[in-house]
Design an enzyme around this catalytic site. Structure first.
Site, PDB file in Angstrom:
ATOM      1  N   ARG A  68       0.823  -1.212   0.000  1.00 54.91           N
ATOM      2  CA  ARG A  68       0.000   0.000   0.000  1.00 54.91           C
ATOM      3  C   ARG A  68       0.860   1.267   0.000  1.00 54.91           C
ATOM      4  NH1 ARG A  68      -3.665   2.913   4.282  1.00 54.91           N
ATOM      5  NH2 ARG A  68      -5.239   3.812   2.887  1.00 54.91           N
ATOM      6  N   HIS A  72       0.609   4.363  -2.655  1.00 54.58           N
ATOM      7  CA  HIS A  72       0.416   5.754  -2.227  1.00 54.58           C
ATOM      8  C   HIS A  72       1.606   6.637  -2.582  1.00 54.58           C
ATOM      9  CE1 HIS A  72      -3.141   5.232   0.791  1.00 54.58           C
ATOM     10  NE2 HIS A  72      -3.316   4.537  -0.318  1.00 54.58           N
ATOM     11  N   ASN A 100      -3.479   8.722   4.386  1.00 53.50           N
ATOM     12  CA  ASN A 100      -2.313   8.110   5.043  1.00 53.50           C
ATOM     13  C   ASN A 100      -2.326   8.213   6.566  1.00 53.50           C
ATOM     14  OD1 ASN A 100      -1.127   7.438   2.557  1.00 53.50           O
ATOM     15  ND2 ASN A 100      -0.189   9.470   2.367  1.00 53.50           N
ATOM     16  N   HIS A 199      -6.236  -5.917  -2.469  1.00 55.95           N
ATOM     17  CA  HIS A 199      -7.097  -6.072  -1.295  1.00 55.95           C
ATOM     18  C   HIS A 199      -7.437  -7.535  -1.017  1.00 55.95           C
ATOM     19  CE1 HIS A 199      -8.568  -1.580  -1.287  1.00 55.95           C
ATOM     20  NE2 HIS A 199      -7.285  -1.717  -1.043  1.00 55.95           N
TER      21      HIS A 199
HETATM   22  C1  HEM Z   1      -9.020   1.311  -5.974  1.00 55.25           C
HETATM   23  C2  HEM Z   1      -8.988   2.232  -5.039  1.00 55.25           C
HETATM   24  C3  HEM Z   1      -8.515   1.961  -3.635  1.00 55.25           C
HETATM   25  C4  HEM Z   1      -9.109   2.398  -2.498  1.00 55.25           C
HETATM   26  C5  HEM Z   1     -10.362   3.246  -2.407  1.00 55.25           C
HETATM   27  C6  HEM Z   1      -8.340   1.898  -1.406  1.00 55.25           C
HETATM   28  C7  HEM Z   1      -8.626   2.156  -0.076  1.00 55.25           C
HETATM   29  C8  HEM Z   1      -8.030   1.509   0.984  1.00 55.25           C
HETATM   30  C9  HEM Z   1      -8.426   1.665   2.368  1.00 55.25           C
HETATM   31  C10 HEM Z   1      -9.505   2.577   2.892  1.00 55.25           C
HETATM   32  C11 HEM Z   1      -7.639   0.825   3.092  1.00 55.25           C
HETATM   33  C12 HEM Z   1      -7.704   0.588   4.598  1.00 55.25           C
HETATM   34  C13 HEM Z   1      -6.746   1.518   5.317  1.00 55.25           C
HETATM   35  C14 HEM Z   1      -6.907   1.452   6.813  1.00 55.25           C
HETATM   36  O1  HEM Z   1      -7.932   0.966   7.305  1.00 55.25           O
HETATM   37  O2  HEM Z   1      -5.999   1.905   7.544  1.00 55.25           O
HETATM   38  C15 HEM Z   1      -6.753   0.159   2.176  1.00 55.25           C
HETATM   39  C16 HEM Z   1      -5.820  -0.782   2.546  1.00 55.25           C
HETATM   40  C17 HEM Z   1      -4.982  -1.400   1.654  1.00 55.25           C
HETATM   41  N1  HEM Z   1      -4.810  -1.080   0.327  1.00 55.25           N
HETATM   42 FE1  HEM Z   1      -6.071  -0.002  -0.784  1.00 55.25          FE
HETATM   43  N2  HEM Z   1      -7.300   1.154  -1.891  1.00 55.25           N
HETATM   44  C18 HEM Z   1      -7.357   1.188  -3.245  1.00 55.25           C
HETATM   45  C19 HEM Z   1      -6.451   0.614  -4.117  1.00 55.25           C
HETATM   46  C20 HEM Z   1      -5.317  -0.063  -3.724  1.00 55.25           C
HETATM   47  C21 HEM Z   1      -4.229  -0.432  -4.597  1.00 55.25           C
HETATM   48  C22 HEM Z   1      -4.146  -0.084  -6.083  1.00 55.25           C
HETATM   49  C23 HEM Z   1      -3.335  -1.100  -3.835  1.00 55.25           C
HETATM   50  C24 HEM Z   1      -2.015  -1.681  -4.231  1.00 55.25           C
HETATM   51  C25 HEM Z   1      -1.685  -2.056  -5.453  1.00 55.25           C
HETATM   52  C26 HEM Z   1      -3.867  -1.161  -2.503  1.00 55.25           C
HETATM   53  C27 HEM Z   1      -3.307  -1.831  -1.457  1.00 55.25           C
HETATM   54  C28 HEM Z   1      -3.841  -1.878  -0.187  1.00 55.25           C
HETATM   55  C29 HEM Z   1      -3.389  -2.807   0.831  1.00 55.25           C
HETATM   56  C30 HEM Z   1      -2.395  -3.916   0.621  1.00 55.25           C
HETATM   57  C31 HEM Z   1      -4.096  -2.491   2.003  1.00 55.25           C
HETATM   58  C32 HEM Z   1      -3.951  -3.131   3.377  1.00 55.25           C
HETATM   59  C33 HEM Z   1      -2.868  -2.360   4.130  1.00 55.25           C
HETATM   60  C34 HEM Z   1      -2.574  -2.872   5.533  1.00 55.25           C
HETATM   61  O3  HEM Z   1      -3.118  -3.883   5.972  1.00 55.25           O
HETATM   62  O4  HEM Z   1      -1.762  -2.200   6.204  1.00 55.25           O
HETATM   63  N3  HEM Z   1      -5.050  -0.491  -2.465  1.00 55.25           N
HETATM   64  N4  HEM Z   1      -7.001   0.592   0.914  1.00 55.25           N
END
Ligand code: HEM
Ligand SMILES: *[C@@H]1O[C@H](CO)[C@@H](O)[C@H](O)[C@H]1NC(C)=O
Length: 324
Positions: A68, A72, A100, A199
């Site tokens: 992530r 970002h 973030n 995800h």
């Molecule tokens: C398509 C639009 C996307 C949205 C709206 C989005 C939104 C989010 C949100 C809200 C979280 C949770 C953060 C938290 O609760 O602290 C998250 C976690 C995450 N996102 Fe996304 N995301 C998107 C796309 C992506 C992309 C493109 C990637 C990587 C290629 C990605 C990788 C991740 C990962 C791996 C997590 C888990 C992080 C953790 O457990 O620390 N996301 N995302």
């Protein structure tokens, strides 16, 4: 007369050579290569790999958190390590931007790897490249694909909180917003849908999926009640739930199976399978893991190729948290 003509031709030729060299030089500065550090830091890949292996052994979620961070980083003025800069008393960067703050994590893991890389090859490898390699390794260590990462990124000398706020999608985004935000980065709807497969690992906080599990109708009822158990109507904002209800720490295609059965965790996740343009692709990925894998890899490579616009001041940071 003949002499003048020859001189004129020679001049034209000389100018053409100079122009070609200048253009070549400019193109070279932007050109990433898997061999970029093969002479200057031959052990780079193995240092990053073992740093990530130990982090993921301690906490599997870290593979997700680093992936992530890379996303970002790349969506804000290119993959330039800008997200890694700490805020100071005179400077507010990306760490405190909405997408973030209290959510981006894994900075200590990048610091630890950077320390090892510096010990082996001082002042050579950018933080942006370390993050690109670490993200690749995190995916692979959790059972996902691996791929060759082109290197040679440089680190920014600044960061943009406002660009982080405006370029990164939020959990309430509609499909149209997701497509246009990725489109702004030169990524297609297909790239967006494949990258969202990230995800399949990681965790999200209750505050980001509460309205989905209490108010939306395109959600499996037993999944909604399961998530409600640890995400109350009020309070518990930071309580975590896995994105993937089936295999929370495995990088596989279960994310898409979840979407097909209305078990997307975020509103934005379920938008990919809600009667819109990505339904067909989501179904394909849900039954064809190798197609998901190969599309994910090509989209990661594309995202990793996003670079700061030319003319931006860059450097190889010695400490990922601050400019030199
Ligand atoms: C398509 C639009 C996307 C949205 C709206 C989005 C939104 C989010 C949100 C809200 C979280 C949770 C953060 C938290 O609760 O602290 C998250 C976690 C995450 N996102 Fe996304 N995301 C998107 C796309 C992506 C992309 C493109 C990637 C990587 C290629 C990605 C990788 C991740 C990962 C791996 C997590 C888990 C992080 C953790 O457990 O620390 N996301 N995302
Ligand atoms: C929701 O999931 C449960 C159990 O996983 C399943 O039995 C049920 O049929 C699903 N509901 C719908 C409407 O598909």
């Amino acid at each position: 007369m003949a002499g003048v003509v020859i001189t004129g031709r020679a001049l034209v030729a000389a100018v053409a050579v100079v122009v070609a060299v200048l253009l070549g030089g400019a193109a070279e500065a932007q050109q990433l290569s898997p061999n970029f550090y093969s002479r200057t830091c031959p052990n780079l890949a193995s240092i990053v790999r073992s740093g990530m292996a130990s982090a993921v052994r301690t906490e599997p979620r870290m593979g997700a958190s680093i992936l992530r961070l890379f996303f970002h980083d790349c969506f804000v003025n290119g993959c330039d390590g800008s997200i890694l800069l700490d805020d100071t008393s005179t400077f507010t960067g990306e760490k405190s931007a909405g997408p973030n703050a209290n959510s981006a994590r894994g900075f200590e893991v990048i610091d630890a790897i950077k320390t090892q890389v510096e010990a082996s090859c001082k002042g050579t490898v950018s933080c942006a490249d370390i993050l690109a390699l670490a993200a690749r390794d995190g995916v692979n260590l959790l059972g996902g694909p691996t791929w060759s990462v082109a290197l040679g990124r440089k680190d920014s000398r600044t960061a943009s909180q406002s660009a982080a706020n405006s370029n990164l999608p939020g959990p309430g985004s509609s499909l149209a917003t997701l497509i246009s935000m990725f489109g702004n980065q030169g990524l297609s709807a297909r790239d967006m849908t494949a990258l969202s497969g990230a995800h399949t690992i990681g965790r999200a906080q209750c505050q980001f999926f509460r309205s989905r599990i209490y108010t939306e109708r395109n959600i499996n009822a037993s999944f909604a009640s399961l998530r409600q158990q640890t995400c109350p109507r009020s309070g518990g904002d930071a309580n975590l739930a896995p994105f993937d209800v089936q295999t929370p720490d495995a990088f596989d295609n279960a994310y898409y199976q979840n979407l097909v059965s209305q078990r997307g965790l975020l509103h934005s996740d379920q938008e990919l399978f809600n009667g819109g343009s990505q339904d067909g692709l989501v179904r394909q990925y849900s039954t064809n893991p190798s197609q998901f894998s190969s599309d994910f890899v090509s989209a990661m490579v594309k995202m990793g190729n996003l670079l700061p616009s030319s003319g931006t001041a860059t450097e190889v940071r010695l400490n990922c948290r601050k400019v030199n």
